[in-house]
Design an enzyme around this catalytic site. Structure first.
Site, PDB file in Angstrom:
ATOM      1  N   HIS A  28       0.878  -1.158  -0.104  1.00 51.20           N
ATOM      2  CA  HIS A  28       0.061   0.006  -0.014  1.00 51.20           C
ATOM      3  C   HIS A  28       0.813   1.094   0.053  1.00 51.20           C
ATOM      4  CE1 HIS A  28      -4.013  -1.975   0.766  1.00 51.20           C
ATOM      5  NE2 HIS A  28      -3.000  -2.971   1.279  1.00 51.20           N
ATOM      6  N   TYR A 293       4.461  -5.290   9.711  1.00 54.45           N
ATOM      7  CA  TYR A 293       4.096  -3.824   9.620  1.00 54.45           C
ATOM      8  C   TYR A 293       5.333  -3.005  10.442  1.00 54.45           C
ATOM      9  CZ  TYR A 293      -0.377  -4.513   7.637  1.00 54.45           C
ATOM     10  OH  TYR A 293      -1.248  -5.040   6.698  1.00 54.45           O
TER      11      TYR A 293
HETATM   12  C1  HEM Z   1       0.712 -11.646   5.285  1.00 55.53           C
HETATM   13  C2  HEM Z   1      -0.144 -10.753   5.464  1.00 55.53           C
HETATM   14  C3  HEM Z   1       0.039  -9.434   5.246  1.00 55.53           C
HETATM   15  C4  HEM Z   1       1.460  -8.760   5.020  1.00 55.53           C
HETATM   16  C5  HEM Z   1       2.857  -9.424   5.381  1.00 55.53           C
HETATM   17  C6  HEM Z   1       1.079  -7.364   5.081  1.00 55.53           C
HETATM   18  C7  HEM Z   1       1.928  -6.359   4.878  1.00 55.53           C
HETATM   19  C8  HEM Z   1       1.965  -4.857   4.844  1.00 55.53           C
HETATM   20  C9  HEM Z   1       2.796  -3.890   4.839  1.00 55.53           C
HETATM   21  C10 HEM Z   1       4.448  -4.407   5.137  1.00 55.53           C
HETATM   22  C11 HEM Z   1       2.171  -2.805   5.066  1.00 55.53           C
HETATM   23  C12 HEM Z   1       3.036  -1.412   5.389  1.00 55.53           C
HETATM   24  C13 HEM Z   1       3.111  -1.114   6.697  1.00 55.53           C
HETATM   25  C14 HEM Z   1       3.581   0.124   7.045  1.00 55.53           C
HETATM   26  O1  HEM Z   1       5.125   0.294   6.396  1.00 55.53           O
HETATM   27  O2  HEM Z   1       3.130   1.040   7.597  1.00 55.53           O
HETATM   28  C15 HEM Z   1       0.713  -2.834   4.734  1.00 55.53           C
HETATM   29  C16 HEM Z   1      -0.131  -2.113   4.805  1.00 55.53           C
HETATM   30  C17 HEM Z   1      -1.296  -2.156   4.642  1.00 55.53           C
HETATM   31  N1  HEM Z   1      -2.335  -3.445   4.500  1.00 55.53           N
HETATM   32 FE1  HEM Z   1      -1.173  -5.208   4.829  1.00 55.53          FE
HETATM   33  N2  HEM Z   1      -0.358  -7.031   4.960  1.00 55.53           N
HETATM   34  C18 HEM Z   1      -1.167  -8.322   5.039  1.00 55.53           C
HETATM   35  C19 HEM Z   1      -2.290  -8.450   5.141  1.00 55.53           C
HETATM   36  C20 HEM Z   1      -3.375  -7.435   5.073  1.00 55.53           C
HETATM   37  C21 HEM Z   1      -4.576  -7.748   5.131  1.00 55.53           C
HETATM   38  C22 HEM Z   1      -5.160  -9.087   5.348  1.00 55.53           C
HETATM   39  C23 HEM Z   1      -5.160  -6.673   5.008  1.00 55.53           C
HETATM   40  C24 HEM Z   1      -6.698  -6.495   4.873  1.00 55.53           C
HETATM   41  C25 HEM Z   1      -7.218  -5.443   5.747  1.00 55.53           C
HETATM   42  C26 HEM Z   1      -4.320  -5.541   4.785  1.00 55.53           C
HETATM   43  C27 HEM Z   1      -4.510  -4.080   4.549  1.00 55.53           C
HETATM   44  C28 HEM Z   1      -3.447  -3.481   4.303  1.00 55.53           C
HETATM   45  C29 HEM Z   1      -3.623  -1.915   4.148  1.00 55.53           C
HETATM   46  C30 HEM Z   1      -4.950  -1.227   4.250  1.00 55.53           C
HETATM   47  C31 HEM Z   1      -2.454  -1.168   4.361  1.00 55.53           C
HETATM   48  C32 HEM Z   1      -2.127   0.412   4.305  1.00 55.53           C
HETATM   49  C33 HEM Z   1      -2.083   0.935   5.728  1.00 55.53           C
HETATM   50  C34 HEM Z   1      -1.574   2.306   5.616  1.00 55.53           C
HETATM   51  O3  HEM Z   1      -2.418   3.026   5.003  1.00 55.53           O
HETATM   52  O4  HEM Z   1      -0.627   2.544   6.355  1.00 55.53           O
HETATM   53  N3  HEM Z   1      -3.259  -6.214   4.642  1.00 55.53           N
HETATM   54  N4  HEM Z   1       0.643  -4.430   4.581  1.00 55.53           N
END
Ligand code: HEM
Length: 304
Positions: A28, A293
């Protein structure tokens, strides 16, 4: 492998597949942050002692995003959009609800997620390992079904017209300590509207951001917060499974998004950051996200 080591491996593999984009979130990557007001209706009071869900107002940050870890991807190539919300609590702490426009996730466990990324690595070189991928999807049919859905999935027409699901279950805990499984759903005040893939590809990069800016300049962009109430037979540990459609929904609050807040770009919207009156479910993907995260945040902050 220890959970935090697996999370490092998962983030390393995301970088291998999508590239390393200095200073950006490892998923994202492109998004926009806003200030918001949250008004709780009070209807969750009997189910949870969480302070922000008792009748009243609190301040919040919201970040809309495109799912791709590569910030240069066209808006159309990220049909899954994100809406992350951080509530400021009266005691100075914070709690998050992180949603996406898909009701389910493609991997049931962190191991499957990381393994699939390992195979995807070969796509980058233009030589997809079809045999390996086919083998994987045979072993994990729930992932195959979800990946098919993503291919057919239509992006919302605007960040303001998407429905955003928490995907995972959480527990609401009441005054007596009773736990009730719930999933969150942000519903737009505007009618839900999606884009056909043909219309989506015509959009220039950044058009979603320009659209939401225009809308907010004219007045608040509003969402309703519902919880879906789980029944004892509904799985709370499996993000690849939706709960049946007929589950009761309860409206527990309204969010008014009012102005830009670039300072919120640094926030880690860790979905496991809950507060008293709410607990994470046993879902291993949900709990894995805490380390993933944190690692992404460390890397992006060290690059700024
Ligand atoms: C193995 C599962 C997952 C991994 C490894 C993963 C990994 C990540 C990482 C690394 C980030 C960036 C975090 C940061 O630097 O602040 C992120 C952001 C995000 N993820 Fe995931 N994610 C996973 C599952 C999910 C799931 C199931 C959702 C469903 C709700 C999701 C929704 C989001 C959203 C909306 C963001 C953006 C948040 C923001 O605006 O800062 N992710 N994810």
């Amino acid at each position: 492998m220890k959970k935090s080591q697996l999370a490092e491996t998962a983030i390393d593999r995301i970088e291998k597949v999508f590239g390393t984009h200095q200073g950006h979130r490892r998923a994202h990557a492109r998004g926009k942050s806003y200030r918001a007001r949250f008004t709780a209706t009070g209807s969750a009071s009997e189910l949870t002692t969480a302070s922000h869900l008792q009748k009243g107002e609190s301040r919040a940050f919201v970040r809309f995003s495109h799912f791709s870890p590569d910030p240069t991807w066209a808006d159309a190539m990220s049909p899954v959009k994100g809406m992350a919300v951080q509530f400021e609590l009266a005691n100075g702490e914070a709690t998050n609800i992180v949603g996406v426009t898909s009701p389910i996730f493609f991997a049931k466990t962190p191991e499957i997620f990381t393994e699939m990324l390992g195979v995807a690595k070969s796509f980058k070189k233009g030589k997809p390992s079809i045999t390996e991928l086919a083998g994987l999807l045979k072993d994990y049919p729930e992932s195959g079904a979800m990946l098919n859905n993503i291919r057919k999935m239509q992006a919302p027409a605007s960040f303001a017209t998407g429905q955003y699901n928490s995907v995972h279950a959480f527990y609401f805990i009441d005054l007596k300590g009773q736990r009730r499984p719930v999933k969150y759903l942000w519903e737009p005040e505007e009618a839900v509207e999606t884009l056909s893939p043909l219309d989506a590809v015509k959009l220039p990069v950044g058009s979603f951001e320009a659209d939401i800016e225009d809308r907010i300049a004219k007045g608040p962009v509003n969402f309703r917060l519902d919880v879906i109430l789980g029944q004892p037979e509904d799985p709370t540990d499996d993000p690849t499974k939706e709960w049946p459609d007929d589950r009761e929904k309860l409206t527990i609050g309204y969010l008014a998004i009012v102005e830009e807040a670039p300072e919120a770009d640094e926030i880690v919207f860790d979905p496991t950051l809950v507060t008293e009156g709410i607990a994470c479910s046993e879902d291993r993907i949900l709990n894995f996200r805490h380390d993933a995260y944190r690692i992404s945040h460390q890397r992006r902050m060290s690059e700024q």
